[in-house]
Design a protein around this motif. Sequence first.
Motif, PDB file in Angstrom:
ATOM      1  N   ILE A   6     -42.414  75.635  -1.930  1.00 57.14           N
ATOM      2  CA  ILE A   6     -43.419  76.632  -2.324  1.00 57.14           C
ATOM      3  C   ILE A   6     -44.688  75.938  -2.800  1.00 57.14           C
ATOM      4  O   ILE A   6     -45.808  76.294  -2.395  1.00 57.14           O
ATOM      5  N   ILE A   7     -44.529  74.936  -3.656  1.00 62.80           N
ATOM      6  CA  ILE A   7     -45.688  74.211  -4.179  1.00 62.80           C
ATOM      7  C   ILE A   7     -46.429  73.491  -3.064  1.00 62.80           C
ATOM      8  O   ILE A   7     -47.671  73.517  -2.988  1.00 62.80           O
ATOM      9  N   ASP A   8     -45.679  72.855  -2.166  1.00 61.34           N
ATOM     10  CA  ASP A   8     -46.305  72.117  -1.067  1.00 61.34           C
ATOM     11  C   ASP A   8     -47.111  73.047  -0.169  1.00 61.34           C
ATOM     12  O   ASP A   8     -48.221  72.704   0.266  1.00 61.34           O
ATOM     13  N   ALA A   9     -46.574  74.244   0.111  1.00 58.69           N
ATOM     14  CA  ALA A   9     -47.316  75.219   0.904  1.00 58.69           C
ATOM     15  C   ALA A   9     -48.571  75.671   0.167  1.00 58.69           C
ATOM     16  O   ALA A   9     -49.643  75.838   0.775  1.00 58.69           O
ATOM     17  N   SER A  10     -48.459  75.870  -1.145  1.00 57.37           N
ATOM     18  CA  SER A  10     -49.593  76.292  -1.951  1.00 57.37           C
ATOM     19  C   SER A  10     -50.763  75.330  -1.836  1.00 57.37           C
ATOM     20  O   SER A  10     -51.927  75.730  -1.767  1.00 57.37           O
ATOM     21  N   LEU A  11     -50.461  74.050  -1.775  1.00 53.78           N
ATOM     22  CA  LEU A  11     -51.506  73.027  -1.694  1.00 53.78           C
ATOM     23  C   LEU A  11     -52.234  73.038  -0.356  1.00 53.78           C
ATOM     24  O   LEU A  11     -53.297  72.410  -0.225  1.00 53.78           O
ATOM     25  N   ARG A  12     -51.693  73.752   0.631  1.00 49.32           N
ATOM     26  CA  ARG A  12     -52.335  73.837   1.944  1.00 49.32           C
ATOM     27  C   ARG A  12     -53.392  74.938   2.005  1.00 49.32           C
ATOM     28  O   ARG A  12     -54.087  75.079   3.015  1.00 49.32           O
ATOM     29  N   ALA A  13     -53.567  75.695   0.955  1.00 47.71           N
ATOM     30  CA  ALA A  13     -54.548  76.785   0.963  1.00 47.71           C
ATOM     31  C   ALA A  13     -55.952  76.229   1.132  1.00 47.71           C
ATOM     32  O   ALA A  13     -56.248  75.090   0.757  1.00 47.71           O
ATOM     33  N   ALA A  14     -56.834  77.052   1.702  1.00 48.10           N
ATOM     34  CA  ALA A  14     -58.229  76.656   1.874  1.00 48.10           C
ATOM     35  C   ALA A  14     -58.848  76.309   0.527  1.00 48.10           C
ATOM     36  O   ALA A  14     -58.529  76.902  -0.503  1.00 48.10           O
ATOM     37  N   SER A  15     -59.752  75.313   0.541  1.00 45.93           N
ATOM     38  CA  SER A  15     -60.374  74.865  -0.699  1.00 45.93           C
ATOM     39  C   SER A  15     -61.793  74.400  -0.421  1.00 45.93           C
ATOM     40  O   SER A  15     -62.022  73.569   0.466  1.00 45.93           O
ATOM     41  N   SER A  16     -62.745  74.917  -1.184  1.00 47.01           N
ATOM     42  CA  SER A  16     -64.149  74.574  -0.998  1.00 47.01           C
ATOM     43  C   SER A  16     -64.376  73.077  -1.182  1.00 47.01           C
ATOM     44  O   SER A  16     -63.979  72.494  -2.194  1.00 47.01           O
TER      45      SER A  16
ATOM     46  N   ALA B 240     -62.887  70.751  -0.081  1.00 52.69           N
ATOM     47  CA  ALA B 240     -61.596  70.054  -0.179  1.00 52.69           C
ATOM     48  C   ALA B 240     -61.350  69.489  -1.581  1.00 52.69           C
ATOM     49  O   ALA B 240     -60.612  68.522  -1.743  1.00 52.69           O
ATOM     50  N   ARG B 241     -61.913  70.144  -2.607  1.00 51.40           N
ATOM     51  CA  ARG B 241     -61.773  69.621  -3.973  1.00 51.40           C
ATOM     52  C   ARG B 241     -60.425  69.964  -4.600  1.00 51.40           C
ATOM     53  O   ARG B 241     -59.965  69.264  -5.486  1.00 51.40           O
ATOM     54  N   GLN B 242     -59.836  71.083  -4.173  1.00 51.93           N
ATOM     55  CA  GLN B 242     -58.630  71.595  -4.852  1.00 51.93           C
ATOM     56  C   GLN B 242     -58.864  71.601  -6.368  1.00 51.93           C
ATOM     57  O   GLN B 242     -58.179  70.919  -7.122  1.00 51.93           O
ATOM     58  N   PRO B 243     -59.803  72.420  -6.841  1.00 52.06           N
ATOM     59  CA  PRO B 243     -60.200  72.381  -8.255  1.00 52.06           C
ATOM     60  C   PRO B 243     -59.248  73.163  -9.148  1.00 52.06           C
ATOM     61  O   PRO B 243     -59.644  74.081  -9.867  1.00 52.06           O
TER      62      PRO B 243
ATOM     63  N   VAL C  77     -48.167  78.102 -13.472  1.00 58.08           N
ATOM     64  CA  VAL C  77     -49.430  78.494 -14.089  1.00 58.08           C
ATOM     65  C   VAL C  77     -50.550  77.787 -13.336  1.00 58.08           C
ATOM     66  O   VAL C  77     -50.607  76.548 -13.310  1.00 58.08           O
ATOM     67  N   TYR C  78     -51.420  78.573 -12.721  1.00 59.56           N
ATOM     68  CA  TYR C  78     -52.536  78.029 -11.951  1.00 59.56           C
ATOM     69  C   TYR C  78     -53.777  77.990 -12.834  1.00 59.56           C
ATOM     70  O   TYR C  78     -54.262  79.024 -13.303  1.00 59.56           O
ATOM     71  N   CYS C  79     -54.265  76.783 -13.069  1.00 58.94           N
ATOM     72  CA  CYS C  79     -55.439  76.587 -13.923  1.00 58.94           C
ATOM     73  C   CYS C  79     -56.626  76.107 -13.090  1.00 58.94           C
ATOM     74  O   CYS C  79     -56.468  75.197 -12.258  1.00 58.94           O
ATOM     75  N   ILE C  80     -57.784  76.713 -13.313  1.00 63.15           N
ATOM     76  CA  ILE C  80     -59.008  76.085 -12.824  1.00 63.15           C
ATOM     77  C   ILE C  80     -59.101  74.735 -13.518  1.00 63.15           C
ATOM     78  O   ILE C  80     -58.941  74.637 -14.732  1.00 63.15           O
ATOM     79  N   ASP C  81     -59.331  73.667 -12.764  1.00 57.30           N
ATOM     80  CA  ASP C  81     -59.328  72.331 -13.361  1.00 57.30           C
ATOM     81  C   ASP C  81     -60.416  71.462 -12.730  1.00 57.30           C
ATOM     82  O   ASP C  81     -60.269  70.984 -11.614  1.00 57.30           O
TER      83      ASP C  81
END
Length: 253
Positions: free
Chosen positions: A33-43, A45-48, A72-76
């Motif tokens: 689940i986490i690995d798939a989550s990391l494949r989401a589009a990201s402006s 490619a920062r994955q902020p 818990v998903y945090c803006i980082d």
Amino acid sequence: MIIMNETLKTIHNLRSIRSFSDRDISPDILESIIDASLRAASSSARQPYSIIVIEDHDLLTKFFYGGNKALVYCIDLNRIAAFAKYVGKDWYAGDIVDFVTCSTDTVLAAQTAVLAGKSLGVDSLITNVLHRTGLEKVYEILNLPDHNVFPLITLSFGYAKSEPPFQKGRARTGIVHYGRYQEMTPEEIKGQVDFYSRDENHMMLFVSEEKLHEKGFKNYFEWFFTEWWDGKSSFNQDFYSILTKMGFLKNNH
């Protein structure tokens, strides 16, 4: 005609679960689940964002609706700031534009996790429960940095204790616009208010047609804006205070 395939079936079968069984989510499923989550589009490619994995039973029971696991998903932007410092560049935490962009990226990652979980038979609940907990307390519990980071959204994962009796409805009128935005007509507004106010459409929160009548409300939205969403949320000030502290409400330009 609406096309349907296995991916679309997964999407159409999504539902929010607030009562989870004791069945464990295996480490392999959680990591998938986490690995798939990391494949989401990201402006850019920062994955902020950062993802805090919660497995402590007491925390899950107290804050996460008793899910078997929580993310818990945090803006980082703390990590991005570290990169800037490493290459000798001055960089600030961001502003409201950065907050919106980072929020978008973070929510995309979270929703992807929900879809991945459902495809593996794992149910979930998307919640802002931590915003109602007291944000200073949340920063302490999760050991979050005191700058550049904001806990945006939480996913509770697990297996439903029992099948929900219905799936929440969804509206389309006034939401989908072709070519350009079009204001709803008075007739469409009335039709949608009526649509939301009928039990059969499963659009109401915590009330029924019977309860509306008992309370003296003519329709769902009369109740909604009177008893549920009065615009005076107790955590608003806390929310703005933390965002200011993190730098997202400062005008840096």
